[in-house]
Design a protein around this motif. Structure first.
Motif, short mmCIF file in Angstrom:
data_model
loop_
_atom_site.label_atom_id
_atom_site.label_comp_id
_atom_site.label_asym_id
_atom_site.label_seq_id
_atom_site.Cartn_x
_atom_site.Cartn_y
_atom_site.Cartn_z
N PRO A 1 41.32 41.48 43.30
CA PRO A 1 40.28 40.03 42.97
C PRO A 1 40.41 39.02 44.47
N GLN A 2 41.30 38.97 45.23
CA GLN A 2 41.91 38.60 46.11
C GLN A 2 41.04 39.13 47.91
N ASP B 1 38.02 40.65 47.65
CA ASP B 1 36.99 41.06 46.64
C ASP B 1 35.91 41.01 48.09
N HIS C 1 35.56 44.96 43.27
CA HIS C 1 35.81 44.36 44.22
C HIS C 1 35.95 44.77 45.60
#
Length: 370
Positions: free
Chosen positions: A188-189, A191, A229
């Protein structure tokens, strides 16, 4: 399917150009290193004198390979030095292209490849079913590990790991994941900053299928977390170019052939890792063809590939030797020392792959938004 390995000059050019404009600093570690005991030199059994003499009379051997010229050159030079009187001709083709070309040439009655060299598992399975592989048992067979014989007459000469590659300016080494599980957690970080090749690429399919064979549904869950992602590229060329330019911070299941080129200025920009739970080793295979015009020279070539000297020459071309006693900075013992023997994922040419391929492709594409 597309050719499996990024062309060395494409990788080197893309990454060196990026390095020249980078302020990432001097390389601290281009890739993992480990002290590994390679053991005593493996037993080597040459072909008999009759085959060798017949090979010299034939005078040449024609190879169809999915490897680039830069990779093949060290092997060809070493072979010709060890076997005077036998010339090696090598033609680089895409995996599907080489199998189709062989069959077309045989059907038309023309001359064709004496040896086929490819890492396309599904392609090999079809080629075997078509009766295109010579019924040949190499004298080295009793000396080889079980995983080296991939089908009747089909031998692995390299066990190429897939690797994770990182842009150090975007994702510093101390923040890089060391496993697929960690990459999934970080996704997620990151992405949009994770890249991979499409499942139509032989390396991607081979790595994915081997990874899933070991981890099953848990493996699918990891891939789906990453896929939400990540971006996909058609081949390794666009993938490494975007990685070098910083559009991607990380790429996974990348052909291990690139390891030999992550040096010097290239290593100022990128480094690679063997992910502890995500380093499938994909066999790169060779076989004498059933319609070889130079069958004895073909047998001498294959026999030499499976020898210690042949494996050393393969290392010089960026391949991954697996036989004992072969000194290579990125041979199988080094990979095993880093990921651990229990984490080794050695691919096989399982006939089930042909029937499972559509299901794997469909689920992978869904996971990655294709």
């Amino acid at each position: 399917m597309k050719r499996t390995a990024v062309a060395p000059f494409v990788l080197a050019t893309a990454l060196v150009l990026a390095a020249c404009g980078s302020n990432a600093g001097s390389p601290t570690s281009a890739g993992p290193s480990a002290t590994a005991d390679v053991g005593r030199a493996a037993t080597v059994t040459p072909v008999d004198a009759g085959v060798l003499q017949a090979a010299r009379t034939e005078g040449e051997v024609l190879l169809y390979t999915n490897s680039e010229e830069q990779q093949m050159t060290p092997m060809i030079k070493a072979f010709e030095a060890a076997n005077p009187g036998i010339e090696v001709r090598s033609l680089t083709l895409g995996n599907q292209e080489m199998f189709q070309r062989y069959e077309t040439e045989v059907a038309s009655g023309g001359s064709t490849a004496d040896v086929v060299m490819s890492s396309d598992a599904v392609g090999w399975l079809s080629f075997l079913r078509g009766g295109n592989v010579a019924d040949y048992t190499d004298p080295n067979t009793p000396n080889l590990p079980d995983y080296a014989l991939l089908g009747k007459g089909v031998y692995a000469f390299s066990e190429d790991p897939v690797i994770a590659v990182f842009n150090k300016a975007v994702l510093p080494e101390n923040k890089q994941p060391t496993s697929m599980a960690e990459l999934a957690k970080m996704a997620p970080q990151l992405d949009g900053k994770i890249g991979a090749t499409a499942i139509s690429n032989v390396i991607q399919f081979g790595a994915t299928s081997a990874y899933l064979d070991k981890y099953g549904d848990a493996g699918w869950q990891t891939l789906e977390r990453i896929g939400a992602h990540a971006g996909l590229e058609s081949d390794n060329g666009p993938l490494v170019t975007k990685l070098a330019q910083g559009q991607y911070a990380a790429a996974f299941f990348v052909s291990g052939a690139v390891r030999a080129f992550i040096v010097g200025d290239v290593a100022k920009v990128v480094n690679y890792r063997y992910l502890t739970d995500g380093t499938p080793l994909l066999p790169r295979a060779a076989a004498v063809t059933s319609q070889a015009k130079h069958p004895n020279a073909a047998k001498v070539w294959l026999n030499w590939l499976l020898s210690t000297k042949g494996q050393e020459a393969a290392c010089a071309g960026g391949f991954t030797p697996y036989r004992d006693g072969v000194k290579c900075a990125f041979g199988l013992p080094q990979v095993k020392a880093i990921v651990g023997e229990d984490n080794l994922i050695i691919g096989a040419y399982d006939p089930a792959l042909a029937t499972e391929q559509p299901r794997i492709v469909a689920r992978f594409n869904k996971a990655f938004g294709r």
